[in-house]
Design an enzyme around this catalytic site. Structure first.
Site, PDB file in Angstrom:
ATOM      1  N   GLY A  68     -39.393   2.928  -8.414  1.00 45.27           N
ATOM      2  CA  GLY A  68     -38.060   3.043  -9.010  1.00 45.27           C
ATOM      3  C   GLY A  68     -37.395   1.693  -9.158  1.00 45.27           C
ATOM      4  N   GLY A  69     -36.085   1.662  -8.943  1.00 38.41           N
ATOM      5  CA  GLY A  69     -35.326   0.426  -9.075  1.00 38.41           C
ATOM      6  C   GLY A  69     -35.773  -0.661  -8.124  1.00 38.41           C
ATOM      7  N   GLY A  90     -51.762 -24.264 -35.349  1.00 38.04           N
ATOM      8  CA  GLY A  90     -50.567 -24.038 -34.553  1.00 38.04           C
ATOM      9  C   GLY A  90     -50.865 -23.965 -33.072  1.00 38.04           C
ATOM     10  N   ALA A  91     -52.073 -23.545 -32.710  1.00 41.37           N
ATOM     11  CA  ALA A  91     -52.445 -23.476 -31.295  1.00 41.37           C
ATOM     12  C   ALA A  91     -52.543 -24.874 -30.693  1.00 41.37           C
ATOM     13  CB  ALA A  91     -53.759 -22.733 -31.132  1.00 41.37           C
TER      14      ALA A  91
END
Length: 519
Positions: free
Chosen positions: A174-175, A409-410
């Site tokens: 949960g939280g 771009g890499a």
């Protein structure tokens, strides 16, 4: 008026101490041990230097009276807090006690955790949380939820100021999972460590899917599939050794220096085997771990998130005794391409190293971003931009070693000179280009190849022509994008020289509240 004797008062204190140390009682402790789990105090003793732990808030209890809780008050309220040392350096710590109300978090339980985080921040020391809890204490309702919120706030305030370590040694649902997710590193123990938002029963009720807790959020799942965790251990002892190892690379806080390590490994050591590990043929794979072993002090590389996004490595090492962060493409996995997971993994580690003033050494052998509809739909644009952002934002010394391929771009994304790398080194076989020679020749010389009497022969000739002209480190060196072209065996010594040359680097950034990193 009669006063109790000092012996009686001391006896009462001794009884209370024994009661607090007993946790939830013999039966609950036996049940804990039957699962292969230590008690809260045993875990602290196993992690810290012997005899160094100082406990605080030993006698805190909750103040809830709902649902018969007034009859269930246990000293310590399900979490042990305090400080001690690891390798002689002070750390603050809390350890949840599953034998007390299932380790559930209520108001005072949370207050104890908040107090040690505050103390860690005020003294500039790491904070370590050992988590083993059933979640929010339902009987305390909103007070329990508020407790989690206060912890989350402190995790964020401490981020980048002191190292924060989370150790998952039991359920964490949960939280409760968001506190460890906000810390620097999550360590998990196989079979006992569990993290998930909703449990198997809820998932089955809502979606009809059948899954076990281990499959849903066990250590292997969180380390190898989701990437939520960073380290996996077979048992608690191994986990504690991992934590101690990682902390040995880190400063106590963002204003401190990481400790140096004594080493007899000569900094001028030149290992000719580096020429053999990385093939000149750009289409052949190899394991970049082998390169790191020959470059780093004593061949020691401590990998972070080893089971996730294996096409890129992140971790720690030493150069001439100095702690450094390592990023490295690994051609042994999907050719070392960048994808959404690799970009996420590397960008976060870069920001971690930058926050704690660790120089970053990047080993590059990247053919590009992984192509495909799946990658585009998963957001490779924003994930790739996240990597660009992390390197561009970093102000620590940045040293880049281009071993072989650095395309498109890499190339830019992997700590290029354009993004602010301080020193860029390249091996003789490095190919720095928009794309590989094969693809480039097909585009640049397409007409000549098509009109040739022997297209195949012409194509190979043009590939060689392109590679000779562009796919080498010297054109980039001519432009100043590569600072030095070096022999592979010189790498260790030259990195040390670069670190010595730029270790006093100072960067003044534009005034702003903070940037907005691609998510």
């Amino acid at each position: 008026m009669e006063f109790r004797t000092i012996e009686e008062l001391c006896g009462e204190l001794e009884t209370k101490r024994k009661t607090a140390c007993a946790g939830g009682g013999d039966a609950a402790v036996a049940k804990q041990k039957a699962k292969g789990k230590g008690t809260a105090r045993e875990r602290i003793a196993g992690l810290l230097d012997a005899g160094s732990f100082v406990e605080i808030d030993e006698f805190v209890t909750h103040r809830c009276n709902n649902f018969d809780m007034a009859e269930k008050k246990i000293l310590g309220d399900g979490v042990v807090t305090g400080w001690g040392t690891i390798d002689g350096r002070k750390v603050f710590i809390y350890s949840q006690d599953f034998t007390v109300l299932g380790g559930s978090l209520g108001e005072k339980h949370a207050d104890k955790i908040c107090k040690v985080i505050d103390m860690a921040m005020q003294t500039g020391c790491p904070i370590i949380g050992i988590l083993d809890s059933g979640g929010a204490r339902i009987q305390e309702a909103i007070d329990a939820l508020n407790g989690y919120g206060k912890i989350f706030k402190r995790n964020v305030q401490a981020s980048g100021v002191i190292p924060q370590i989370s150790i998952i040694m039991g359920p964490n649902a949960g939280g409760a999972v968001y506190s460890p997710a906000l810390t620097d590193f999550i360590f998990m123990v196989e079979k006992t460590g569990i993290m998930h938002i909703t449990g198997p029963e809820v998932i089955r009720a809502v979606t009809g899917e059948l899954v076990t807790s281990e499959e849903l959020g066990g250590a292997e799942t969180q380390n190898n599939i989701t990437g939520n965790a960073h380290f996996i251990a077979k048992d608690e002892a191994e986990c504690f050794a991992q934590v101690r190892k990682v902390l040995s690379y880190l400063p106590c806080n963002n204003l401190d220096d990481a400790p140096d390590k004594n080493t007899a490994d000569p900094i001028a050591r030149a290992d000719i085997k580096l020429r053999e590990i990385v093939p000149v043929n750009p289409n052949k794979s190899y394991d970049v771990h082998e390169v790191l072993k020959l470059v780093l002090d004593d061949g020691e590389f401590t990998e972070v998130q080893a089971g996730f996004a294996k096409n890129i490595l992140t971790g720690y090492g030493h150069i001439d005794g100095r702690s450094v962060g390592i990023i490295a493409n690994n051609p042994d996995c999907i050719s070392g391409c960048l994808d959404v997971d690799a970009s996420d993994k590397a960008s976060r580690f870069i920001r971690h190293c930058d926050a704690f003033n660790l120089p970053i050494i990047t080993f590059v052998d990247v053919p590009g971003y992984l192509p495909g509809v799946d990658q585009e739909h998963k957001g490779i644009i924003r994930k790739g931009a996240k990597l660009l952002y992390a390197y561009s934002e970093a102000t620590v010394p940045l040293i880049t070693v281009i071993m072989r391929k650095a395309y498109g771009g890499a190339y830019l994304a992997m700590s290029s000179k354009s993004l602010g790398a301080d020193v860029v080194l390249a091996w003789p076989q490095a190919e720095i280009a928009v794309m590989g020679a094969d693809g480039a020749a097909n585009i640049v010389f397409r007409k000549e190849i098509e009109e040739s009497d022997d297209p195949t022969k012409t194509r190979y000739a043009k590939i060689d022509e392109y590679r000779e002209a562009f796919a080498n480190p010297y054109r980039a060196a001519e432009r100043g994008f590569v600072d030095r072209v070096i022999m592979p065996e010189e790498t260790r010594h030259v990195i040390a020289q670069a670190l010595a040359g730029i270790d006093s680097k100072r960067v003044t950034a534009p005034a702003k509240k903070h940037g907005v990193i691609p998510h």
